[in-house]
Scaffold this motif. Structure first.
Motif, short mmCIF file in Angstrom:
data_model
loop_
_atom_site.label_atom_id
_atom_site.label_comp_id
_atom_site.label_asym_id
_atom_site.label_seq_id
_atom_site.Cartn_x
_atom_site.Cartn_y
_atom_site.Cartn_z
N SER A 265 -14.18 11.72 12.93
CA SER A 265 -13.10 12.82 12.90
C SER A 265 -11.67 11.98 12.49
O SER A 265 -11.62 10.95 12.58
N LEU A 266 -10.52 12.96 12.56
CA LEU A 266 -9.27 12.33 12.35
C LEU A 266 -8.91 11.58 13.51
O LEU A 266 -8.23 10.52 13.54
N GLY A 267 -9.28 12.11 14.59
CA GLY A 267 -8.92 11.51 16.03
C GLY A 267 -9.48 10.07 16.03
O GLY A 267 -8.83 8.97 16.47
N SER A 268 -10.72 9.80 15.78
CA SER A 268 -11.23 8.53 15.59
C SER A 268 -10.67 7.54 14.66
O SER A 268 -10.72 6.30 14.95
N PHE A 269 -10.50 8.13 13.72
CA PHE A 269 -9.84 7.05 12.70
C PHE A 269 -8.43 6.99 12.42
O PHE A 269 -7.95 5.99 11.68
N LEU A 270 -7.56 7.55 13.46
CA LEU A 270 -5.98 7.39 13.36
C LEU A 270 -5.75 6.07 13.76
O LEU A 270 -4.89 5.57 13.12
N PRO A 271 -6.08 5.23 14.73
CA PRO A 271 -5.86 3.77 15.02
C PRO A 271 -6.15 3.09 13.69
O PRO A 271 -5.31 2.12 13.58
N ALA A 272 -7.29 3.17 13.01
CA ALA A 272 -7.64 2.38 11.79
C ALA A 272 -6.46 2.76 10.80
O ALA A 272 -6.30 1.78 10.07
N MET A 273 -6.33 3.93 10.73
CA MET A 273 -5.19 4.42 9.54
C MET A 273 -3.85 3.72 9.75
O MET A 273 -3.31 3.17 8.95
N PHE A 274 -3.59 3.61 11.14
CA PHE A 274 -2.43 3.26 11.67
C PHE A 274 -2.41 1.56 11.26
O PHE A 274 -1.36 1.02 10.62
N VAL A 275 -3.16 0.78 11.72
CA VAL A 275 -3.32 -0.57 11.42
C VAL A 275 -3.42 -0.89 9.88
O VAL A 275 -2.68 -1.75 9.25
N LEU A 276 -4.28 -0.17 9.13
CA LEU A 276 -4.29 -0.36 7.91
C LEU A 276 -2.96 0.08 6.89
O LEU A 276 -2.38 -1.01 5.98
N GLY A 277 -2.15 0.94 7.66
CA GLY A 277 -1.11 1.26 6.91
C GLY A 277 0.09 0.03 7.33
O GLY A 277 0.79 -0.21 6.53
N LEU A 278 0.13 -0.41 8.35
CA LEU A 278 0.90 -1.64 8.91
C LEU A 278 0.50 -2.80 7.91
O LEU A 278 1.68 -3.37 7.41
N ILE A 279 -0.64 -2.99 7.65
CA ILE A 279 -0.93 -4.09 6.84
C ILE A 279 -0.59 -4.10 5.24
O ILE A 279 -0.18 -4.72 4.71
N VAL A 280 -1.02 -2.83 4.75
CA VAL A 280 -0.80 -2.53 3.37
C VAL A 280 0.58 -2.33 3.00
O VAL A 280 1.19 -2.67 1.95
N GLY A 281 1.33 -1.58 4.08
CA GLY A 281 2.58 -1.05 3.83
C GLY A 281 3.63 -2.32 3.73
O GLY A 281 4.72 -2.08 3.12
N LEU A 282 3.46 -3.27 4.63
CA LEU A 282 4.53 -4.31 4.52
C LEU A 282 4.65 -5.04 3.03
O LEU A 282 6.05 -5.05 2.68
N PRO A 283 3.63 -5.51 2.30
CA PRO A 283 3.89 -6.05 1.27
C PRO A 283 4.37 -5.02 0.36
O PRO A 283 5.31 -5.16 -0.72
N LEU A 284 3.68 -3.85 0.19
CA LEU A 284 4.23 -2.57 -0.83
C LEU A 284 5.75 -2.47 -0.39
O LEU A 284 6.62 -1.85 -1.48
N SER A 285 6.46 -2.51 0.67
CA SER A 285 7.81 -2.25 0.99
C SER A 285 8.65 -3.20 0.37
O SER A 285 9.76 -2.78 0.19
N TRP A 286 8.33 -4.41 -0.17
CA TRP A 286 9.01 -5.18 -0.76
C TRP A 286 8.80 -5.15 -2.53
O TRP A 286 9.84 -5.65 -2.90
N LEU A 287 8.21 -4.06 -2.79
CA LEU A 287 8.30 -3.88 -4.13
C LEU A 287 9.14 -2.58 -4.57
O LEU A 287 9.34 -2.55 -5.68
N ASN A 288 9.34 -1.73 -3.73
CA ASN A 288 10.14 -0.65 -4.05
C ASN A 288 11.11 -0.22 -2.84
O ASN A 288 10.48 0.06 -1.59
N PRO A 289 12.16 0.15 -2.87
CA PRO A 289 13.19 0.43 -1.89
C PRO A 289 12.66 1.62 -1.36
O PRO A 289 12.97 1.87 0.06
N TYR A 290 12.17 2.65 -1.94
CA TYR A 290 11.70 3.74 -1.44
C TYR A 290 10.27 3.81 -0.34
O TYR A 290 10.26 4.40 0.55
N LEU A 291 9.69 3.03 -0.82
CA LEU A 291 8.45 2.48 0.00
C LEU A 291 9.11 1.59 1.15
O LEU A 291 8.25 1.93 2.20
#
Length: 367
Positions: A265-291
């Protein structure tokens, strides 16, 4: 409406009948390195207002390396209905199976070592719940507000009982008596349940109870939830211990999803999505100001939700203002720990190229 309907008065006085004997109750206590808590838990169990000849307390030790066994042996020597069994596999799932295989009771109750049982009529309330509900299992709330807790532990208890701190489908912090899915709350079972659905899966070192209860629900068995058999669990003493606990829970949830895809369910995977977003989002944020803007906005939103929830909790507890210093740290420990554990287990499952094996067969009965 009451579960038991009222009966019409009989015109003739019924013939007196002998009161039925108390049911025989088996209490299984899985332990490993619980010297701090097992003494109090066993004291609560042996102090119950219940015929000792109608109960057995089976403490199953998973190769403890502290003084746990010494504490238990003091109870074994004093009380004939307390026994100590060995669990060479260490995990709680194996301990549960050893206890169930050894037990002789009409009902089997699972009690963890790090909990308080506040009522000396606990056994009586449990057996009464079985009798008046006719259910196959009994579920209970298990709040974390134990006596003598530190401010940090009280903050963990408050966070875990809030909607932001536990699985949204769980009844574990509810107090309304009703029939519910067994899922995360069933802790006591009629003996016939094990004959019907098997045993605890020993490939799980966390969430083995949730996996067992999932098979219980799949078999269309009934679970009755009542606050009359509430127990209070000791919160973890530190943020590090809380993080490790939530990591194990996350791993268990991942194994549960692999074995029972219907639990995803979405509720079960929200923590994993949050952590994945933190990990993947940080390097991506350096590539584009909008990201970078999106990443910063999501992080700011999370911080706002945590702070708002923390303030709301403190506002409901005006005499516990010190919780406000801990809650903003407790929530990330819960979410990041659960998400990290889930992601790590999914990676390991992918590397193994298969699901965890189901070990639901009857284990060898201990001597």
């Amino acid at each position: 409406m009451s579960i038991i309907t009222s009966r019409a008065k009989l015109r003739a006085r019924p013939t007196p009948v002998a009161a039925p004997a108390e049911p025989f109750l088996s209490v299984v206590v899985p332990i490993r390195n619980e010297e701090r808590f097992i003494g109090q838990t066993l004291a609560d169990l042996v102090s119950q207002d219940w015929d000792p000849a109608r109960v057995e307390i089976l403490v199953v030790d998973g190769e403890s390396v502290d003084a746990t066994r010494d504490v238990v042996m003091r109870f074994v020597e004093r009380f004939q209905h307390v026994r100590l069994l060995r669990n060479p596999k260490c995990w709680s799932s194996a301990a549960r199976n050893i206890g169930v295989a050894t037990s002789r009771g009409d009902y089997v109750l699972i009690i963890d070592a790090h909990c308080e049982i506040p009522d000396t009529n606990y056994f009586r309330c449990l057996c009464d719940a079985f009798a008046r509900s006719g259910a196959d299992a009994i579920g209970r709330p298990q709040p974390l507000d134990v006596t003598g807790a530190s401010a940090r532990q009280r903050a963990i208890a408050a966070a875990r009982s809030s909607p932001l701190g536990h699985h949204p489908s769980s009844y574990i912090y509810s107090y309304a008596e009703s029939y519910v899915p067994a899922h995360s709350v069933a802790v006591a079972y009629r003996r016939a349940v094990f004959d019907k659905i098997g045993w605890f899966d020993e490939s799980f070192d966390a969430c083995e109870d949730v996996e067992f209860n999932q098979r219980f629900d799949d078999a269309k068995l009934t679970c009755f939830f009542t606050p009359q058999v509430l127990v209070r669990y000791h919160p973890r003493p530190s943020l590090r211990a809380l993080f490790k606990q939530m990591t194990r829970y996350g791993q268990g949830r991942a194994r549960l999803a692999c074995k029972h895809p219907e639990t995803i369910s979405l509720g079960s995977f929200l923590p994993a999505m949050f952590v994945l977003g933190l990990i993947v989002g940080l390097p991506l944020s350096w590539l584009n100001p909008y990201l970078a803007l999106v990443y910063a906005s999501v992080c700011a939103l999370y911080v706002f939700i945590v702070l708002a929830t923390s303030l709301q909790i403190v506002a409901r507890r005006p005499n516990q203002w010190r919780l406000g210093a801990w809650l903003p740290l407790v929530f990330p420990a819960i979410h990041i720990g659960a998400g990290f554990g889930l992601l790590r287990e999914l990676v390991m499952v992918g590397l193994r190229r298969g699901k965890p094996a189901a070990a639901t067969a009857l284990p060898t009965k201990p001597r």
